[in-house]
Design a protein around this motif. Structure first.
Motif, PDB file in Angstrom:
ATOM      1  N   GLY A 126       0.803  -1.205   0.000  1.00 46.59           N
ATOM      2  CA  GLY A 126       0.000   0.000   0.000  1.00 46.59           C
ATOM      3  C   GLY A 126       0.841   1.261   0.000  1.00 46.59           C
ATOM      4  N   TRP A 127       0.161   2.386   0.266  1.00 46.61           N
ATOM      5  CA  TRP A 127       0.811   3.685   0.170  1.00 46.61           C
ATOM      6  C   TRP A 127       0.339   4.619   1.281  1.00 46.61           C
ATOM      7  CZ3 TRP A 127       4.510   3.874  -3.464  1.00 46.61           C
ATOM      8  CH2 TRP A 127       4.436   2.946  -4.511  1.00 46.61           C
ATOM      9  N   LEU A 128       1.236   5.463   1.724  1.00 50.36           N
ATOM     10  CA  LEU A 128       0.874   6.568   2.602  1.00 50.36           C
ATOM     11  C   LEU A 128       1.007   7.862   1.812  1.00 50.36           C
ATOM     12  CD1 LEU A 128       2.453   5.788   6.083  1.00 50.36           C
ATOM     13  CD2 LEU A 128       0.039   5.786   5.461  1.00 50.36           C
ATOM     14  N   VAL A 129      -0.034   8.677   1.853  1.00 49.00           N
ATOM     15  CA  VAL A 129      -0.045   9.953   1.150  1.00 49.00           C
ATOM     16  C   VAL A 129      -0.107  11.066   2.198  1.00 49.00           C
ATOM     17  CG1 VAL A 129      -1.233  11.398  -0.528  1.00 49.00           C
ATOM     18  CG2 VAL A 129      -1.236   8.910  -0.804  1.00 49.00           C
ATOM     19  N   ASP A 130       0.943  11.843   2.277  1.00 49.78           N
ATOM     20  CA  ASP A 130       0.981  12.969   3.206  1.00 49.78           C
ATOM     21  C   ASP A 130       0.323  14.167   2.537  1.00 49.78           C
ATOM     22  OD1 ASP A 130       2.457  11.368   4.930  1.00 49.78           O
ATOM     23  OD2 ASP A 130       4.370  12.072   4.122  1.00 49.78           O
ATOM     24  N   VAL A 131      -0.712  14.712   3.188  1.00 52.01           N
ATOM     25  CA  VAL A 131      -1.459  15.823   2.598  1.00 52.01           C
ATOM     26  C   VAL A 131      -1.540  16.978   3.588  1.00 52.01           C
ATOM     27  CG1 VAL A 131      -2.834  14.293   1.150  1.00 52.01           C
ATOM     28  CG2 VAL A 131      -3.709  14.959   3.393  1.00 52.01           C
ATOM     29  N   GLU A 132      -1.713  18.167   3.029  1.00 52.14           N
ATOM     30  CA  GLU A 132      -1.906  19.367   3.836  1.00 52.14           C
ATOM     31  C   GLU A 132      -3.177  20.070   3.384  1.00 52.14           C
ATOM     32  OE1 GLU A 132       0.158  23.726   4.747  1.00 52.14           O
ATOM     33  OE2 GLU A 132       1.204  22.231   3.535  1.00 52.14           O
ATOM     34  N   SER A 133      -4.042  20.399   4.332  1.00 54.01           N
ATOM     35  CA  SER A 133      -5.254  21.143   4.013  1.00 54.01           C
ATOM     36  C   SER A 133      -4.879  22.596   3.727  1.00 54.01           C
ATOM     37  CB  SER A 133      -6.241  21.091   5.175  1.00 54.01           C
ATOM     38  OG  SER A 133      -7.295  22.020   4.979  1.00 54.01           O
ATOM     39  N   LEU A 134      -5.295  23.094   2.577  1.00 55.96           N
ATOM     40  CA  LEU A 134      -5.005  24.484   2.227  1.00 55.96           C
ATOM     41  C   LEU A 134      -5.966  25.446   2.912  1.00 55.96           C
ATOM     42  CD1 LEU A 134      -4.276  24.074  -1.594  1.00 55.96           C
ATOM     43  CD2 LEU A 134      -2.681  24.050   0.340  1.00 55.96           C
ATOM     44  N   VAL A 135      -6.933  24.906   3.652  1.00 56.39           N
ATOM     45  CA  VAL A 135      -7.873  25.731   4.399  1.00 56.39           C
ATOM     46  C   VAL A 135      -7.427  25.876   5.846  1.00 56.39           C
ATOM     47  CG1 VAL A 135     -10.254  25.975   5.190  1.00 56.39           C
ATOM     48  CG2 VAL A 135      -9.786  25.073   2.906  1.00 56.39           C
TER      49      VAL A 135
END
Length: 567
Positions: A126-135
């Motif tokens: 599988g995969w880990l996706v690091d995300v940042e909320s732009l809000v």
């Protein structure tokens, strides 16, 4: 497989490729599909906040639609092309109709990586996706069993250091400097300040592609003084009357372009015999002459300093001559063109742009229509190496004698055009333009939108079905049995691209160059249909008429049912 359909799947990007891929996966039974996008609305380059006035689609009407949703005709039928607003509306309608609850907006993907044993996921799967909320600014790591990267090639602007806003600030340049992708936001800023585009003063646009031409046309039509500087303009396709469907929307041009393999006697005649080669190049040269004549581009015009319709992949389909178009305004003297020329730097005087030949151009605003770099910059070094995203030079693809196409039409290639822009040289080894060859056996990572074609709707939809079959491990899908076999096939394709489009790897960015099937996209899509064990040559016709049968999106409306019956 039932359990696999419940596992989370991420689609990175909400452009055309992301929307159709998500729709196909959901239709195939994947119950946990999420699109992640930094935009505020769907459509990618056609997102509402990115579309600016004057932006038109560079395709014949109908080439950018999907089989599951009819496309309304252009609101402004006089221009013969869909506008950016038309496309934005279509993408929004598609998302609202088929993908409600499946899109997370205003989240930026920062990194994609394999999970470690102490993180979510099962070991290295599988995969880990690091995300940042732009809000909110909040960051988090999301786990997905599979990923389809649909970030496209028009996502990360290429801005030359010597012309960048930072350099402009450092040397005291008095005007505005921005990339063409920011044109809409700059217009919004002007409007909020109670100004119009004439307040931009003399605008110098660097670049000769579609965005440069659209922006120049819009500004000039509003009375703004505009100068466009480029080394080579895009090739143009135009005719006194709209090209009939049996020419522009059939296999006619694709057959004349040549493909990696020639499946019919007609194709072999056109590309492997002297007479066939003469006929082929005569037709392409005639199309070029007609295009120049239609657009009234005289023999000494700098617009003749353009790429080749046959050899290159930078082409604008202008259709008929339209009042207020780029070429019309150039002919009327409302847009100044300086070419061949290259913008070198900003002047120390704070009011000029310096050309490579030493000339100075006074500029109040500088627009950089300088293209884009790869959007595949979201992997750490370890993940990038695991997937095989490093660029391979032609020498790495094996000796020339192994992969050499003795096509008579390719006997006299032009000198490769050097570019200071986006390319890194070589090609990334992506099998079929969709799966990193080194990861072919894992069935957990794919790409849609990295194959360069002239019919995005049809091509992206076929590719979405191929990707779904790949994820489902359909037994009838023909795939390499080993990584070595996938690498070998990908290297062969890289060698073909290098021979067919000399020098393309020096400027094109990898996130839309994993396969160059520009004019011969019908043959490339037949290859994928053949992989899936499905019918090819769907437009029909007999031995005489098949090259001229119009290719319609409805031909592939039953792909899901056909694949299901095979399964």
């Amino acid at each position: 497989m039932a359990a696999a359909l419940d596992q989370p799947v991420a689609i990175l990007g909400s452009g055309v490729a992301g929307l159709i891929t998500a729709h196909t996966l959901i239709e195939d039974g994947f119950r946990n599909v999420t699109i992640l996008t930094k935009d505020k609305s769907p459509g990618g380059v056609w997102a509402e906040e990115r579309v600016y006035p004057g932006l038109t689609i560079n395709n014949v009407y109908g080439e950018y639609r999907f089989s599951s949703l009819a496309m309304p005709p252009p609101k402004n039928s006089s221009i013969g092309r869909l506008s950016g607003q038309d496309m934005s509306s279509y993408m929004r309608t598609f998302a609202e109709t088929f993908l409600k609850g499946h899109i997370q907006y205003a989240v930026e993907v920062k990194n994609v990586r394999r999970p470690k044993s102490d993180e979510d996921g099962d070991g290295k799967t599988g995969w880990l996706v690091d995300v940042e909320s732009l809000v909110s600014g909040k960051t988090e790591s999301l786990y997905f069993s599979r990923i389809v990267m649909c970030t496209g090639g028009c996502h990360v602007p290429f801005i030359p250091d010597s012309l960048s806003p930072l350099t402009a600030h450092d040397i005291g340049f008095k005007g505005r400097v921005f990339h063409s992708s920011q044109f809409r936001s700059e217009l919004d800023l002007l409007q909020s300040n109670g100004q119009d585009v004439t307040s931009l003063g003399h605008v110098v646009i660097v670049g000769g592609g579609k965005s440069a031409q659209d922006i120049a046309s819009y500004l000039a039509s509003k009375g703004t003084r505009v100068t466009v500087v480029f080394e080579k303009a895009d090739a143009v396709l135009a005719s006194p009357i709209p090209l009939p469907g049996f020419i522009r929307r059939s296999r006619f041009l694709s057959i004349l372009a040549g493909h990696e393999h020639l499946d019919t006697r007609l194709e072999r005649f056109l590309h492997t015999t002297k007479l066939g080669a003469k006929i082929t190049h005569f037709i392409w040269n005639t199309i070029t002459r007609i295009s120049y004549h239609t657009l009234r581009i005289h023999k000494n015009s700098p617009l003749r300093n353009a790429h080749s319709l046959f050899w290159d992949i930078r082409t604008n389909d202008e259709g008929i001559m339209r009042p207020g178009s780029f070429h019309d305004l150039v002919n009327k003297g409302k847009i100044e063109v300086i070419a061949p020329a290259r913008a070198k730097s900003l002047g120390d005087d704070g009011i000029s742009v310096v050309l490579e030949d030493g000339r100075f151009l006074l500029a109040d605003t500088l627009v950089l229509a300088t293209g884009y770099i790869s959007s595949w910059n979201i992997f750490d070094k370890e993940t990038s190496e695991e997937l095989g995203f490093d660029r391979q030079s032609l020498s790495a693809a094996g000796p020339d004698s192994r992969w050499r196409w003795d096509y008579t039409t390719l006997a006299k290639p032009p000198a490769a055009h050097s570019s200071s822009q986006t390319g890194q040289g070589g090609f990334t080894l992506i099998y079929r333009g969709m799966v990193p060859a080194k990861n072919i056996l894992n069935h957990d990572f794919a790409i849609n939108g990295a194959v360069f074609t002239t019919n995005n709707g049809y091509s992206l939809e076929v590719m979405s079905h191929w990707i779904s079959s790949y994820f489902l491990r359909d037994p009838h899908l023909q795939l390499p049995k080993t990584v070595e076999e996938a690498l070998e096939s990908s290297k062969r394709n890289a060698a073909w691209m290098q021979q067919r489009h000399p020098g393309a790897s020096s400027w094109i960015n990898p996130s839309y160059s994993s396969n160059l099937a520009f004019w011969p996209w019908p043959q490339a899509m037949d290859d994928l249909l053949r992989d899936m064990g499905l019918k090819t040559g769907r437009s029909g016709g007999n031995w005489l008429t098949w090259p001229f049968k119009v290719i319609k999106i409805e031909e592939i409306s039953t792909l899901r049912e056909e694949r299901l019956s095979r399964r």
